[in-house]
Design a protein around this motif. Structure first.
Motif, mmCIF file in Angstrom:
data_model
loop_
_atom_site.group_PDB
_atom_site.id
_atom_site.type_symbol
_atom_site.label_atom_id
_atom_site.label_comp_id
_atom_site.label_asym_id
_atom_site.label_seq_id
_atom_site.Cartn_x
_atom_site.Cartn_y
_atom_site.Cartn_z
ATOM 1 N N ASN A 28 -9.226 -48.306 76.405
ATOM 2 C CA ASN A 28 -9.238 -49.844 75.791
ATOM 3 C C ASN A 28 -8.047 -49.305 74.574
ATOM 4 O OD1 ASN A 28 -9.542 -51.294 73.578
ATOM 5 N ND2 ASN A 28 -12.158 -51.406 73.889
ATOM 6 N N LYS A 30 -7.580 -51.053 72.259
ATOM 7 C CA LYS A 30 -7.558 -51.701 70.453
ATOM 8 C C LYS A 30 -8.215 -50.478 69.743
ATOM 9 C CE LYS A 30 -7.999 -56.564 70.695
ATOM 10 N NZ LYS A 30 -9.032 -57.558 71.211
ATOM 11 N N LYS A 31 -9.231 -49.507 70.866
ATOM 12 C CA LYS A 31 -10.096 -48.452 70.388
ATOM 13 C C LYS A 31 -8.582 -47.544 70.258
ATOM 14 C CE LYS A 31 -14.719 -49.456 72.311
ATOM 15 N NZ LYS A 31 -15.695 -48.948 73.096
ATOM 16 N N ASP A 89 -8.264 -44.284 75.963
ATOM 17 C CA ASP A 89 -8.077 -45.453 75.130
ATOM 18 C C ASP A 89 -6.751 -44.998 73.784
ATOM 19 O OD1 ASP A 89 -10.836 -45.832 75.649
ATOM 20 O OD2 ASP A 89 -11.248 -45.525 73.823
ATOM 21 N N GLN A 92 -3.738 -45.434 76.353
ATOM 22 C CA GLN A 92 -3.325 -46.791 77.257
ATOM 23 C C GLN A 92 -2.517 -47.795 75.316
ATOM 24 O OE1 GLN A 92 -4.547 -48.258 80.689
ATOM 25 N NE2 GLN A 92 -3.018 -49.305 79.333
#
Length: 108
Positions: A28, A30-31, A89, A92
């Motif tokens: 993720n 955003k995380k 996360d 990514q």
């Protein structure tokens, strides 16, 4: 001719999607950005001895290699305190905003 163009388009799209999903396989971003700011930027800013490190500091392939092999050799404890999901996360986020990505970013 049109059929060949369509086939080529589908092949290019499939390749792009496969390349994008390789980075962290479901991370993720955003995380990852939040975790990067919390866990990485503390040491990797312009004024710190560890030196500035931003998503644009590496290419997508270099970020993948970093997470696959390097694992923060300078300070392995950094990776040890993060879960596998947290690492995916962050990876990514960095991959999505690497120097050669469609959206390079410094993480200001």
């Amino acid at each position: 001719m049109m059929k060949t163009t369509l086939q080529l388009g589908v092949l290019l799209l499939a390749t792009a999607l496969a390349a994008g999903s390789y980075a962290a396989d479901g991370g993720n971003p955003k995380k990852g950005k939040h975790l990067y700011k919390k866990e990485c930027k503390v040491c990797h800013s312009q004024s710190n001895a560890a030196g500035e490190l931003t998503p644009m500091s590496k290419t997508m392939a270099q970020w993948d290699r970093f997470f696959d092999k390097d694992k923060h050799k300078a300070n392995p404890a950094v990776f040890e305190k993060l879960s596998e999901k947290d690492l995916k996360d962050v990876q990514q986020f960095l991959y999505d905003h690497a120097a050669d990505s469609a959206q390079p970013q410094t993480c200001g």
